[in-house]
Design a protein around this motif. Structure first.
Motif, PDB file in Angstrom:
ATOM      1  N   GLY A 149      46.690  39.731  29.501  1.00 34.46           N
ATOM      2  CA  GLY A 149      45.574  40.482  28.942  1.00 34.46           C
ATOM      3  C   GLY A 149      44.483  39.627  28.331  1.00 34.46           C
ATOM      4  O   GLY A 149      43.640  40.119  27.572  1.00 34.46           O
ATOM      5  N   ARG A 150      44.468  38.331  28.656  1.00 40.74           N
ATOM      6  CA  ARG A 150      43.501  37.427  28.043  1.00 40.74           C
ATOM      7  C   ARG A 150      42.272  37.163  28.905  1.00 40.74           C
ATOM      8  O   ARG A 150      41.332  36.513  28.440  1.00 40.74           O
ATOM      9  N   LEU A 151      42.260  37.647  30.148  1.00 42.19           N
ATOM     10  CA  LEU A 151      41.124  37.370  31.019  1.00 42.19           C
ATOM     11  C   LEU A 151      39.857  38.037  30.501  1.00 42.19           C
ATOM     12  O   LEU A 151      38.770  37.467  30.576  1.00 42.19           O
ATOM     13  N   LYS A 152      39.984  39.248  29.953  1.00 46.81           N
ATOM     14  CA  LYS A 152      38.812  39.964  29.435  1.00 46.81           C
ATOM     15  C   LYS A 152      38.172  39.183  28.289  1.00 46.81           C
ATOM     16  O   LYS A 152      36.938  39.096  28.197  1.00 46.81           O
ATOM     17  N   SER A 196      36.761  23.624  42.995  1.00 46.03           N
ATOM     18  CA  SER A 196      37.755  23.789  41.936  1.00 46.03           C
ATOM     19  C   SER A 196      38.750  24.891  42.294  1.00 46.03           C
ATOM     20  O   SER A 196      38.530  25.679  43.208  1.00 46.03           O
ATOM     21  N   ARG A 197      39.855  24.950  41.559  1.00 45.60           N
ATOM     22  CA  ARG A 197      40.847  26.006  41.732  1.00 45.60           C
ATOM     23  C   ARG A 197      41.192  26.552  40.358  1.00 45.60           C
ATOM     24  O   ARG A 197      41.298  25.799  39.383  1.00 45.60           O
ATOM     25  N   LEU A 198      41.372  27.866  40.267  1.00 49.68           N
ATOM     26  CA  LEU A 198      41.649  28.524  38.996  1.00 49.68           C
ATOM     27  C   LEU A 198      42.970  29.286  39.090  1.00 49.68           C
ATOM     28  O   LEU A 198      43.023  30.491  38.916  1.00 49.68           O
ATOM     29  N   TYR A 199      44.048  28.549  39.379  1.00 49.77           N
ATOM     30  CA  TYR A 199      45.339  29.173  39.597  1.00 49.77           C
ATOM     31  C   TYR A 199      45.854  29.949  38.389  1.00 49.77           C
ATOM     32  O   TYR A 199      46.657  30.861  38.521  1.00 49.77           O
ATOM     33  N   GLY A 200      45.397  29.581  37.199  1.00 51.04           N
ATOM     34  CA  GLY A 200      45.887  30.241  35.991  1.00 51.04           C
ATOM     35  C   GLY A 200      45.270  31.595  35.717  1.00 51.04           C
ATOM     36  O   GLY A 200      45.636  32.251  34.736  1.00 51.04           O
ATOM     37  N   LEU A 201      44.330  32.044  36.558  1.00 46.90           N
ATOM     38  CA  LEU A 201      43.703  33.345  36.326  1.00 46.90           C
ATOM     39  C   LEU A 201      44.722  34.480  36.346  1.00 46.90           C
ATOM     40  O   LEU A 201      44.619  35.420  35.568  1.00 46.90           O
ATOM     41  N   THR A 202      45.697  34.387  37.236  1.00 49.81           N
ATOM     42  CA  THR A 202      46.716  35.435  37.325  1.00 49.81           C
ATOM     43  C   THR A 202      47.465  35.570  36.008  1.00 49.81           C
ATOM     44  O   THR A 202      47.732  36.680  35.534  1.00 49.81           O
ATOM     45  N   ALA A 203      47.789  34.428  35.388  1.00 54.29           N
ATOM     46  CA  ALA A 203      48.492  34.456  34.095  1.00 54.29           C
ATOM     47  C   ALA A 203      47.622  35.095  33.022  1.00 54.29           C
ATOM     48  O   ALA A 203      48.118  35.829  32.162  1.00 54.29           O
ATOM     49  N   LEU A 204      46.309  34.842  33.068  1.00 55.87           N
ATOM     50  CA  LEU A 204      45.415  35.447  32.090  1.00 55.87           C
ATOM     51  C   LEU A 204      45.367  36.963  32.257  1.00 55.87           C
ATOM     52  O   LEU A 204      45.290  37.700  31.270  1.00 55.87           O
ATOM     53  N   VAL A 205      45.407  37.436  33.492  1.00 54.57           N
ATOM     54  CA  VAL A 205      45.422  38.880  33.745  1.00 54.57           C
ATOM     55  C   VAL A 205      46.700  39.488  33.191  1.00 54.57           C
ATOM     56  O   VAL A 205      46.684  40.519  32.504  1.00 54.57           O
TER      57      VAL A 205
END
Length: 223
Positions: free
Chosen positions: A181-184, A169-178
């Motif tokens: 401020g939504r990754l936490k 899988s790929r999680l390209y949207g993680l950067t946007a979550l960081v």
């Protein structure tokens, strides 16, 4: 001329007994999180300084990732990161939902409480990585947590199947979550899942796992 973005791959420092495996793990996490971009060609000598190691273990690690289909060899240049299509992501996520949701729900009644409590440090590591915006550590901790959780079901083959699907899988949207401020908040779902398991609340476990996997094909998989 703007400075080219360089993957935020953590330096590994000195050697350990599992040194080679650690290089593979870090590079795999960088690929999954999109720190190493699809279609781009990377050479071992160029990546090595970013990890604080020599080119040889990086080259060996990339060859291992070739076997997993995550990169491909480009003669005389290095390794190209393979693309993952929308259809493939749909298929991976669908299969994972068929396996991971019912298996995890089953653990609400079958897993030992001490075994579940032992997973809390891993869940906290996910939250810590998310708080500091370390995507490679986040992906590594997330993978280890879910595989360790599924291992409590006692089916080694199931764990390997899920490991393979997660690594593809790929999680390209993680950067946007960081950046937003939504990754936490997403990371804290792992603690929520553990609490539901410890409470033996099967329906709450199902709800959290369904929501959690939904992120993979939603925002997390966004380009």
């Amino acid at each position: 001329m703007a400075q080219q973005h360089r993957p935020a791959i953590p330096s590994l420092g000195g050697r350990k007994p599992s040194f080679r495996e650690k290089v593979v793990d870090v590079l795999r996490a960088a690929l999954i999180s999109g720190e190493l971009r699809p279609g781009q060609v990377y050479s071992a000598p160029a990546l090595a300084p970013r990890l604080g190691v020599s080119a040889t273990p990086v080259r060996e690690a990339m060859l291992e990732l070739v076997k997993e289909g995550m990169v491909e060899i480009v003669p005389n240049k290095g390794f190209r990161v393979t693309e993952v299509s929308e259809k493939q992501l749909d298929e991976y996520t669908h299969i994972r939902s068929l396996i991971e949701i019912p298996t995890t729900v089953g653990l609400a009644t079958s897993a030992g409480l001490d075994d579940l409590k032992a997973l809390r440090p891993l869940a906290m590591e996910i939250v810590t990585s998310a708080t500091r915006g370390d995507l490679t550590d986040y992906v590594e901790a997330d993978l280890h947590f879910h595989l360790a959780l599924l291992a409590l079901a006692g089916n080694d083959h199931l764990v390997e199947v899920v490991r393979d699907l997660r690594q593809r899988s790929r999680l390209y949207g993680l950067t946007a979550l960081v950046e937003t401020g939504r990754l936490k908040a997403s990371a804290e779902e792992h603690l929520e899942l553990l609490d539901a398991l410890l409470a033996r609340d099967s329906e709450a476990v199902r709800e959290v796992m369904t929501r959690h996997l939904g992120h993979v094909r939603g925002l997390w998989a966004a380009h």
